[in-house]
Write an enzyme that holds these catalytic residues in place. Structure first.
Site, PDB file in Angstrom:
ATOM      1  N   GLU A   1       0.828  -1.220   0.000  1.00 25.03           N
ATOM      2  CA  GLU A   1       0.000   0.000   0.000  1.00 25.03           C
ATOM      3  C   GLU A   1       0.855   1.260   0.000  1.00 25.03           C
ATOM      4  O   GLU A   1       0.400   2.331  -0.388  1.00 25.03           O
ATOM      5  CB  GLU A   1      -0.964   0.005   1.199  1.00 25.03           C
ATOM      6  CG  GLU A   1      -0.329  -0.148   2.577  1.00 25.03           C
ATOM      7  CD  GLU A   1      -0.087  -1.602   2.972  1.00 25.03           C
ATOM      8  OE1 GLU A   1       0.078  -2.457   2.077  1.00 25.03           O
ATOM      9  OE2 GLU A   1      -0.049  -1.871   4.181  1.00 25.03           O
TER      10      GLU A   1
ATOM     11  N   GLY B   1       6.799  -9.805   5.500  1.00 21.41           N
ATOM     12  CA  GLY B   1       7.248 -10.139   6.850  1.00 21.41           C
ATOM     13  C   GLY B   1       6.859 -11.559   7.263  1.00 21.41           C
ATOM     14  O   GLY B   1       5.869 -12.116   6.770  1.00 21.41           O
TER      15      GLY B   1
ATOM     16  N   GLY C   1       3.444 -13.727   6.708  1.00 21.32           N
ATOM     17  CA  GLY C   1       3.573 -15.009   6.002  1.00 21.32           C
ATOM     18  C   GLY C   1       2.905 -16.146   6.752  1.00 21.32           C
ATOM     19  O   GLY C   1       2.234 -16.994   6.157  1.00 21.32           O
TER      20      GLY C   1
ATOM     21  N   CYS D   1      15.724  -7.927   2.620  1.00 19.07           N
ATOM     22  CA  CYS D   1      15.488  -9.152   3.382  1.00 19.07           C
ATOM     23  C   CYS D   1      16.791  -9.880   3.686  1.00 19.07           C
ATOM     24  O   CYS D   1      16.919 -10.521   4.723  1.00 19.07           O
ATOM     25  CB  CYS D   1      14.521 -10.058   2.626  1.00 19.07           C
ATOM     26  SG  CYS D   1      15.031 -10.339   0.930  1.00 19.07           S
TER      27      CYS D   1
ATOM     28  N   GLU E   1      14.538  -8.796  13.219  1.00 24.06           N
ATOM     29  CA  GLU E   1      14.784  -8.102  11.954  1.00 24.06           C
ATOM     30  C   GLU E   1      14.385  -6.635  12.109  1.00 24.06           C
ATOM     31  O   GLU E   1      13.215  -6.330  12.324  1.00 24.06           O
ATOM     32  CB  GLU E   1      13.965  -8.759  10.839  1.00 24.06           C
ATOM     33  CG  GLU E   1      14.259  -8.173   9.478  1.00 24.06           C
ATOM     34  CD  GLU E   1      13.334  -8.694   8.381  1.00 24.06           C
ATOM     35  OE1 GLU E   1      12.114  -8.786   8.617  1.00 24.06           O
ATOM     36  OE2 GLU E   1      13.840  -8.994   7.286  1.00 24.06           O
TER      37      GLU E   1
HETATM   38  P1  NAD Z   1       4.450  -6.918   5.313  1.00 25.07           P
HETATM   39  O1  NAD Z   1       4.356  -8.358   5.645  1.00 25.07           O
HETATM   40  O2  NAD Z   1       3.974  -5.933   6.290  1.00 25.07           O
HETATM   41  O3  NAD Z   1       3.650  -6.602   3.984  1.00 25.07           O
HETATM   42  C1  NAD Z   1       3.921  -7.278   2.772  1.00 25.07           C
HETATM   43  C2  NAD Z   1       2.678  -7.280   1.926  1.00 25.07           C
HETATM   44  O4  NAD Z   1       1.688  -8.036   2.596  1.00 25.07           O
HETATM   45  C3  NAD Z   1       2.085  -5.897   1.688  1.00 25.07           C
HETATM   46  O5  NAD Z   1       1.594  -5.828   0.364  1.00 25.07           O
HETATM   47  C4  NAD Z   1       0.935  -5.867   2.687  1.00 25.07           C
HETATM   48  O6  NAD Z   1      -0.101  -5.002   2.302  1.00 25.07           O
HETATM   49  C5  NAD Z   1       0.485  -7.302   2.668  1.00 25.07           C
HETATM   50  N1  NAD Z   1      -0.261  -7.729   3.849  1.00 25.07           N
HETATM   51  C6  NAD Z   1      -0.109  -7.300   5.126  1.00 25.07           C
HETATM   52  N2  NAD Z   1      -0.980  -7.918   5.932  1.00 25.07           N
HETATM   53  C7  NAD Z   1      -1.696  -8.779   5.166  1.00 25.07           C
HETATM   54  C8  NAD Z   1      -2.745  -9.699   5.415  1.00 25.07           C
HETATM   55  N3  NAD Z   1      -3.250  -9.871   6.639  1.00 25.07           N
HETATM   56  N4  NAD Z   1      -3.228 -10.416   4.388  1.00 25.07           N
HETATM   57  C9  NAD Z   1      -2.720 -10.270   3.155  1.00 25.07           C
HETATM   58  N5  NAD Z   1      -1.743  -9.395   2.842  1.00 25.07           N
HETATM   59  C10 NAD Z   1      -1.227  -8.661   3.844  1.00 25.07           C
HETATM   60  O7  NAD Z   1       5.964  -6.665   4.905  1.00 25.07           O
HETATM   61  P2  NAD Z   1       6.645  -5.288   4.483  1.00 25.07           P
HETATM   62  O8  NAD Z   1       6.855  -4.469   5.700  1.00 25.07           O
HETATM   63  O9  NAD Z   1       5.913  -4.698   3.317  1.00 25.07           O
HETATM   64  O10 NAD Z   1       8.037  -5.830   3.917  1.00 25.07           O
HETATM   65  C11 NAD Z   1       9.121  -6.086   4.715  1.00 25.07           C
HETATM   66  C12 NAD Z   1       9.301  -7.577   4.933  1.00 25.07           C
HETATM   67  O11 NAD Z   1       9.414  -8.243   3.691  1.00 25.07           O
HETATM   68  C13 NAD Z   1      10.575  -7.878   5.673  1.00 25.07           C
HETATM   69  O12 NAD Z   1      10.346  -8.820   6.681  1.00 25.07           O
HETATM   70  C14 NAD Z   1      11.478  -8.469   4.581  1.00 25.07           C
HETATM   71  O13 NAD Z   1      12.485  -9.301   5.074  1.00 25.07           O
HETATM   72  C15 NAD Z   1      10.497  -9.170   3.724  1.00 25.07           C
HETATM   73  N6  NAD Z   1      11.045  -9.392   2.373  1.00 25.07           N
HETATM   74  C16 NAD Z   1      11.438 -10.662   2.033  1.00 25.07           C
HETATM   75  C17 NAD Z   1      12.001 -10.910   0.785  1.00 25.07           C
HETATM   76  C18 NAD Z   1      12.471 -12.284   0.384  1.00 25.07           C
HETATM   77  O14 NAD Z   1      12.746 -12.493  -0.789  1.00 25.07           O
HETATM   78  N7  NAD Z   1      12.562 -13.243   1.290  1.00 25.07           N
HETATM   79  C19 NAD Z   1      12.135  -9.854  -0.130  1.00 25.07           C
HETATM   80  C20 NAD Z   1      11.727  -8.587   0.256  1.00 25.07           C
HETATM   81  C21 NAD Z   1      11.169  -8.374   1.510  1.00 25.07           C
END
Ligand code: NAD
Length: 478
Positions: free
Chosen positions: A172, A223, A227, A278, A374
């Site tokens: 978002e 995150g 996940g 990440c 993290e």
């Molecule tokens: P986040 O989990 O807050 O959000 C990620 C996405 O999930 C966003 O689009 C968000 O709107 C959506 N989301 C949030 N709650 C949800 C729900 N209940 N149902 C469905 N969708 C939902 O993560 P962030 O803060 O945007 O990103 C940072 C995280 O991403 C860090 O932990 C980072 O390590 C991880 N990351 C991992 C990789 C990888 O390849 N392993 C790559 C990039 C980022």
């Protein structure tokens, strides 16, 4: 938003302001999807899949469309770079790398379209037995804000090239390059409904998307807690799931490493994209014999980092992505000050953009929160080790298992240690370069499945065995 080949507003009329983190000002306003918008996107993707217009295209046709899309983005390269810089905050040269790599990823998967093949197996009965690979169906894809464009392409390219259809939700906070990508996608002439992009909050639009029973597969990057939530929801009707989650990545620095080279790469490991990576090398494990000199050189290097607006050519580190994230990181810095010694940085300024100095904590203990959690910002924890065994133990002393680094001149040591590190992506004497050809993903709580390379294709294919009876005899069982 982009639904069924049209650019639409949210039915509710709700919108969200998008903020430029380099100045804290509104730079755009986008629709805020509600469940009814999500359902429309899912129906479009479902009909596009079930209608088979996309999946029945030849691999060559899919390849040509993907290559045309890659070229269209190449034609607008500078535009995408500036927009990504403004929305995410990263320095322009990092955005240049991201957009370039994304174009290469589209081309890599375009090439793979024509290489997907079945198999025949020699089986004992008088049978001709063969395996085919088929698209899974409608894929929900949810991505984070740290690499908005790259994550979008990593998701979309393998899904579409294998004949699936997609509903994707960007973060978002950073939806702008995804919406511009949709324009390119539309202009190239993909069938409608094959890709749908909805903008909105995770707990509303994201949740509606993952809960929809018409979705066959979820691919999520974000995150670890999100996940876990997604995995639980997906389990209710056993959707296929791949998860790319967080990390707390160790970089092991031995006393025989080339020190200046190591300092150079370790700075990049910790502070690229303001540490919002990440695989960020956020835990530096340094051999006791070089600890003091390493810390001194590392701090000297960090002092040279130029914090500022990513659009300015002198900037080498941009702001963090949002005020909420700024507050989270500053809170961790406070925690760090109570747990360890601050060697450099620690200050933040959110009056005009969200800027945090590169921050270095030394003498960090394995039990400290800044060593375990993290932080996802420009904050690095440096720890000391005496022996190889201790280094391996410290490296694995985390619930995560995404990236790791090893710095040494001794290749035997590399081969001895590497299999003992429980993580999916390793770098030796450098850090961070990624290749579209190679698998990306984590052990332990860093996720399940692998993206990129041939592995990424398998995430989007069902495997079917078919056995043809070559006899004419009845079974005669009863
Ligand atoms: P986040 O989990 O807050 O959000 C990620 C996405 O999930 C966003 O689009 C968000 O709107 C959506 N989301 C949030 N709650 C949800 C729900 N209940 N149902 C469905 N969708 C939902 O993560 P962030 O803060 O945007 O990103 C940072 C995280 O991403 C860090 O932990 C980072 O390590 C991880 N990351 C991992 C990789 C990888 O390849 N392993 C790559 C990039 C980022």
């Amino acid at each position: 938003m982009y639904i069924n080949g049209d650019f639409v507003k949210a039915k509710s009329g709700k919108t969200r302001d998008i903020i430029n983190p380099a100045n804290g000002k509104v730079m755009a306003t986008v629709p805020e999807a509600q469940p009814e918008d999500v359902f429309e996107a899912v129906i479009a993707a479902r009909e596009a899949f079930d209608g088979q217009e996309w999946s029945s295209k030849t691999a060559l046709e899919r390849q040509d469309l993907m290559l045309a899309l890659a070229q269209k983005i190449r034609d607008k390269f500078d535009f995408f770079v500036e927009l990504e810089t403004q929305n995410n905050g990263k320095p322009k040269r990092e955005a240049e790398f991201d957009i370039d790599d994304s174009i290469n990823c589209l081309k890599f998967y375009a090439g793979l379209a024509t290489k997907i093949h079945g198999e025949t197996m020699s089986v004992p009965a008088n049978s001709f037995s063969f395996v085919t690979r088929e698209p899974i169906g409608v894929c929900a894809q949810i991505i984070p804000w740290n690499f908005p464009f790259l994550m979008l392409v990593w998701k979309i390219a393998p899904a579409l090239i294998t004949g699936n259809t997609v509903v994707l939700k960007p973060s978002e906070i950073t939806p702008l390059t995804a919406l511009e990508f949709a324009k390119c996608f539309d202009e190239v002439g993909f069938p409608k409904g094959v890709l749908n992009i909805i903008t909105g909050d995770g707990t509303v639009a994201g949740n509606a998307l993952i809960s929809d029973t018409r979705i066959d597969k979820i691919a999520f990057t974000g995150g670890t807690n999100t996940g876990k939530h997604i995995a639980k929801i997906a389990a209710e009707n056993l959707k296929k799931v791949t998860l790319e989650l967080g990390g707390k990545n160790p970089v092991i620095i031995f006393d025989d490493a080339n020190l200046d080279l190591t300092v150079d790469w370790a700075l990049f490991a910790a502070f690229a994209n303001s540490g919002q990576v990440c695989t960020a090398g956020s835990r530096l494990l340094v051999h006791a014999d070089i600890y003091d000199v390493f810390v001194q050189k590392f701090v000297e290097g960090a002092k040279k980092i130029k914090l500022g607006n990513g659009l300015l050519s002198e900037t080498t580190m941009g702001p963090v992505v949002s005020k909420a994230h700024f507050d989270k990181i500053m809170n961790y810095i406070q925690i760090g000050k109570s747990e360890a010694n601050l060697a450099f940085g620690g200050n933040g300024n959110s009056e005009n953009g969200y800027f945090i100095e590169p921050t270095i904590f030394v003498d960090v203990k394995p039990s400290d929160r800044i060593a375990k959690e993290e932080i996802f910002g420009p904050v690095v924890a440096i720890m000391k080790f005496e022996s190889e065994e201790e280094a391996i133990h410290l490296a694995n002393d985390t619930e995560y298992g995404l990236g790791f680094g090893i710095f040494t001149q001794n290749i035997t040591k590399v081969h001895r240690i590497s299999p003992k590190i429980k993580a999916g992506i390793g770098w030796v004497n450098w850090y961070h370069p990624t290749f579209n050809e190679m698998p990306w993903g984590g052990y332990k709580q860093s996720g399940t499945g692998r993206e990129l390379g041939l592995y990424g294709i398998e995430n989007y294919l069902e495997v079917k065995q078919v056995n043809i009876n070559l006899d004419t005899d009845p079974v005669g069982w009863y």
